[in-house]
Design an enzyme around this catalytic site. Structure first.
Site, PDB file in Angstrom:
ATOM      1  N   ASP A 275      13.559  10.010 -44.532  1.00 53.84           N
ATOM      2  CA  ASP A 275      14.055  11.159 -43.797  1.00 53.84           C
ATOM      3  C   ASP A 275      12.824  11.896 -43.276  1.00 53.84           C
ATOM      4  OD1 ASP A 275      16.728  13.538 -44.513  1.00 53.84           O
ATOM      5  OD2 ASP A 275      15.525  13.157 -42.720  1.00 53.84           O
TER       6      ASP A 275
HETATM    7  C1  GLC Z   1      16.607  15.788 -40.910  1.00 56.13           C
HETATM    8  C2  GLC Z   1      17.853  15.281 -41.566  1.00 56.13           C
HETATM    9  C3  GLC Z   1      18.289  13.921 -41.075  1.00 56.13           C
HETATM   10  C4  GLC Z   1      17.934  13.788 -39.602  1.00 56.13           C
HETATM   11  C5  GLC Z   1      16.424  13.791 -39.501  1.00 56.13           C
HETATM   12  C6  GLC Z   1      15.944  13.720 -38.047  1.00 56.13           C
HETATM   13  O1  GLC Z   1      15.799  16.473 -41.805  1.00 56.13           O
HETATM   14  O2  GLC Z   1      17.895  15.306 -42.987  1.00 56.13           O
HETATM   15  O3  GLC Z   1      19.699  13.792 -41.302  1.00 56.13           O
HETATM   16  O4  GLC Z   1      18.468  12.593 -39.067  1.00 56.13           O
HETATM   17  O5  GLC Z   1      15.834  14.915 -40.130  1.00 56.13           O
HETATM   18  O6  GLC Z   1      16.262  14.906 -37.386  1.00 56.13           O
END
Ligand code: GLC
Length: 753
Positions: A275
């Protein structure tokens, strides 16, 4: 020939067999360390929330994306020498989120805001989820994206999780099946997906560091189960590991999770990315099977290079991770040099968004008031959210939409004229309040505060209007959990007062009250539901939501949604209430704490039915404008095929066509292992059944999918004994009870789905 087949053929024709062997060490590390699109001004969290703002401290060090698709979440690094393009990653579960505009470019880059994940799941219709996926996938492709960072599919362990609006259910089978539909839909358009957040990311508080303490049984049968279903049934091209720790080890550094279970047991063939800013020990992440760091930093690249040179990271492992990424990239539009148009069919998807929301909304109560008859065509429309629709939630799951249709507008489009004096008052108030709102920002989406209506106006509306319609609105989002307090889980004093005074005035004149819930997660029902003659759970229905709500209120659409989670009588009844969002004493120090999943398997209906706890509205519940009768279901076990066949008929006993969701719950014998009293083992949504007609439904369920995990023996087991089969219209509305017996235990090393 499908888009994907054409592209696979193209790929197989002209690309080198194994490009990885030609890469230098630096080029390999460029592939596993990605880039992010710096958010223009690190969006600030909503005031007063337990927010974990994006890691602004990392922005200056993070590799910045080229920004080929402005506002995308990030990109992989291109390797020009080898003809490897950068791959673009875009959010989110309810539609493509990219910057809505670009400098010196008159075009709109807004996308369709589809209904939120929770509403799609409320349809219990895998094919509908697939259709939404196709809509999202085609828009992603035409905006230049290669991977949609969705579906979000974590189990709704607790109603207050701020991101539940993006997620599907408290039940793993429903969540997994709906996710599979979404993934199939998106990937059929030639764009990849990233099922997230793998795993046990069931809260936002301290999400970057919280340690989830979970039994292996609860992991395998509940929290990992949706991902197992989607990986085996729909083969997502990527998986996104979660921020949190699981039993002391970060998910992104967890070899048991990312290699042993995900790949060795489930057969996952794609790649795993972290993430965003979920970086910790880059070498451990590489070793664990977290193939790509999204985004990464120069320090991480140096750490990986040094570890390879010092032999702490075998080159074979790095090659493995790079190959997983390259093999998935070969499928993607950028690799195939697809010439995207930047002009997706956003207009054409309005009908799909409208239909999806209308078919998935859940009618919770209806004491003879819905659908609104032709005679009742002048409703007094209360509630700010009736005039300013909450289309979706905030955070990465937000969508920059071209428009949104309010209930007020939707009713008018249906020749229903809301009582003008009240509508004028709300319209003017909302317009004034909207002028005070900050510029549109996906991270912080404040709602217009509720407006009071004085007694005189209520009394006048009761005299002059035919029916009252009151919308209760709620929003939540990434980075913060909700609060079990007034104005969030509980209604505010103003909302309660408005509802009570309106109910009293209209009921005194023999007129009815309809409540519409425009919310992103479970709220309290006990304190107010008796004031309403009808309750329509619209969730956050996407940009066309006002039309969808009007379609259901006027009967153009017969609602067929069912609850994908339980609405409890009291928040205190929630099995995780004492262990959410943290367990450790002194929880609110800002140090990452632990959260003990003490309720184990007993989440949602598994708790309430096993422990006879009454609820406000049970899992699987939903009303229709017609009624259904279940007929002559049978259950038989085929021990040779090791499958259980359950079939029967559903007849429409009413006057209008409608769809039913037939649910199959099984109670397994508890000799060796404890188990919930009943678990969802199958569901089927019928097509529209005409009045007087019937439809046959059948289920062919592998025994292995009913098995429980024996953590001591490291195997799945269906114990010998009698299995109780409950066929019903909700987890408690059981229409027929059957049984089958196993004369011996059946054990499995793996499950079929
Ligand atoms: C965020 C989220 C994830 C998302 C990613 C990109 O922190 O937890 O769900 O796809 O970053 O934005």
């Amino acid at each position: 020939m499908s888009f994907l087949v054409v592209s696979l053929l193209a790929v197989s024709l002209g690309v080198k067999a194994d490009i990885v062997d030609e890469m230098t060490l630096e080029e390999k590390v460029d592939i596993v360390v990605g880039t992010a699109t710096a958010w223009p001004n690190p969006p600030q969290p909503a005031p007063g929330t337990f927010a974990n703002p994006p890691q602004p401290a990392h922005f200056p060090n993070t590799y910045q994306a080229q920004g080929r698709v402005q506002g995308a979440a990030g990109e992989s690094m291109a390797i020009a020498r080898l003809g490897i393009p950068s791959i673009v990653f875009t959010d989110g579960p309810a539609g493509v989120r990219i910057d809505p505009a670009r400098p010196n470019d008159k075009r709109s880059y807004r996308a369709t805001a589809f209904p939120i994940g929770t509403l799609v799941a409320s349809s219990w219709d895998v094919q509908l989820a697939k259709a939404v996926g196709q809509g999202i996938g085609s828009e992603a492709r035409e905006y230049g994206s290669d991977i949609m960072l969705c579906p979000g599919m974590n189990i709704m362990r607790n109603p207050l999780c701020g991101r539940n609006y993006e997620y599907y259910s408290e039940d793993p089978l429903l969540a997994g099946r709906i996710a599979a539909g979404m993934v199939e839909g998106i990937q059929s358009e030639g764009v990849g997906t990233s099922v997230k957040h793998f795993a046990v990311n069931n809260q936002e508080t301290f999400r970057n560091g919280i340690n989830a303490v979970v039994s292996e049984r609860a992991l395998r049968e509940l929290y990992l189960r949706p991902f197992e279903v989607v990986v085996k049934e729909a083969k997502p091209w990527t998986v996104m590991s979660s921020y949190n720790k699981i039993n002391g080890t970060y998910a992104s550094e967890n070899e048991w999770l990312l290699t042993k279970v995900l790949r060795d047991e489930w057969g996952f063939m794609g790649f795993v990315m972290t993430d965003w800013w979920g970086e910790h020990d880059a070498v451990r992440q590489m070793l664990a099977g977290n193939d790509m760091l999204m985004p990464g930093t120069p320090a991480q690249k140096q750490a990986i290079i040094l570890a390879v040179k010092e032999g702490r990271l075998p080159m074979a492992v790095l090659d493995r991770n790079v190959r997983c990424i390259i093999n998935a990239m070969r499928l993607m539009p950028s690799w195939r040099q697809y010439k995207y148009s930047n002009a997706p069919d956003v207009k054409g998807h309005e009908a799909l968004a409208r239909r999806t929301a209308a078919e998935a909304m859940v009618l919770l109560k209806n004491d003879g008031v819905l659908p609104l008859t032709k005679a009742v065509r002048r409703p007094a429309l209360f509630g700010v959210a009736s005039y300013d629709l909450i289309a979706g939630g905030s955070g990465s799951g937000y969508v920059y939409k071209r428009h949104k249709v309010s209930t007020f507008q939707g009713l008018q489009a249906d020749a229903v004229k809301p009582w003008q004096p009240l509508a004028n008052r709300y319209t003017a108030y909302v317009a004034d309040e909207q002028k005070k709102m900050p510029a549109e920002n996906f991270w912080y989406v404040p709602l217009v505060p509720e407006m009071n209506v004085d007694d005189d106006m209520i009394a006048r509306s009761a005299r002059e209007a035919d029916v009252a319609i009151i919308t209760i609105g709620r929003s939540s989002g990434e980075g913060a959990d909700r609060q079990a307090s007034q104005g969030d889980y509980l209604l505010s004093d103003l909302e309660l007062s408005l509802l009570r005074r309106t109910s009293q005035a209209f009921h005194a004149l023999g007129k009815k009250v309809v409540v519409v819930l425009n919310i992103g997660g479970v709220i309290d029902m006990l304190s107010w539901q008796h004031e309403a003659d009808a309750i329509l759970l619209a969730w956050q229905p996407g940009q066309e939501g006002g039309l969808s709500i009007a379609d259901v209120l006027t009967g153009r659409v017969n609602p067929s949604g069912r609850l994908p989670m339980t609405f409890p009588l009291h928040y205190a009844d929630v099995p995780s209430a004492d262990n959410f969002p943290v367990t450790a004493a002194g929880a609110h120090s800002y140090a990452p704490a632990s959260v003990v999943y003490a309720e184990d398997l007993f989440v949602g209906y598994c708790h309430y039915t096993s422990h006879q706890v009454p609820v406000a509205y049970p899992f699987g519940f939903g009303l229709s404008y017609t009624s259904f009768q279940y007929g002559s279901f049978t259950a038989s076990v085929d021990t040779v095929r090791q499958r259980v066949c359950i079939e029967g008929t559903v007849a429409n006993m009413g006057k209008v066509a409608g769809c039913e969701v037939v649910q199959v719950y099984v109670g397994s014998p508890q000799t060796v292992l404890y188990k919930p009293e009943r678990e969802l083992r199958g569901f089927a949504k019928t097509g529209a059944i005409s009045p007087g007609a019937e439809q046959r439904v059948s289920f062919d369920i592998p025994l292995s999918d009913m098995a429980s995990y024996d953590a001591d023996a490291h195997r799945w087991i269906c114990e010998a004994g009698t299995y109780k089969v409950m066929v019903g219209a909700s987890c408690t509305d059981i229409r027929q009870t059957l049984a089958f017996a196993l004369d011996k235990a059946y054990t499995f090393s793996n499950r079929q789905h």
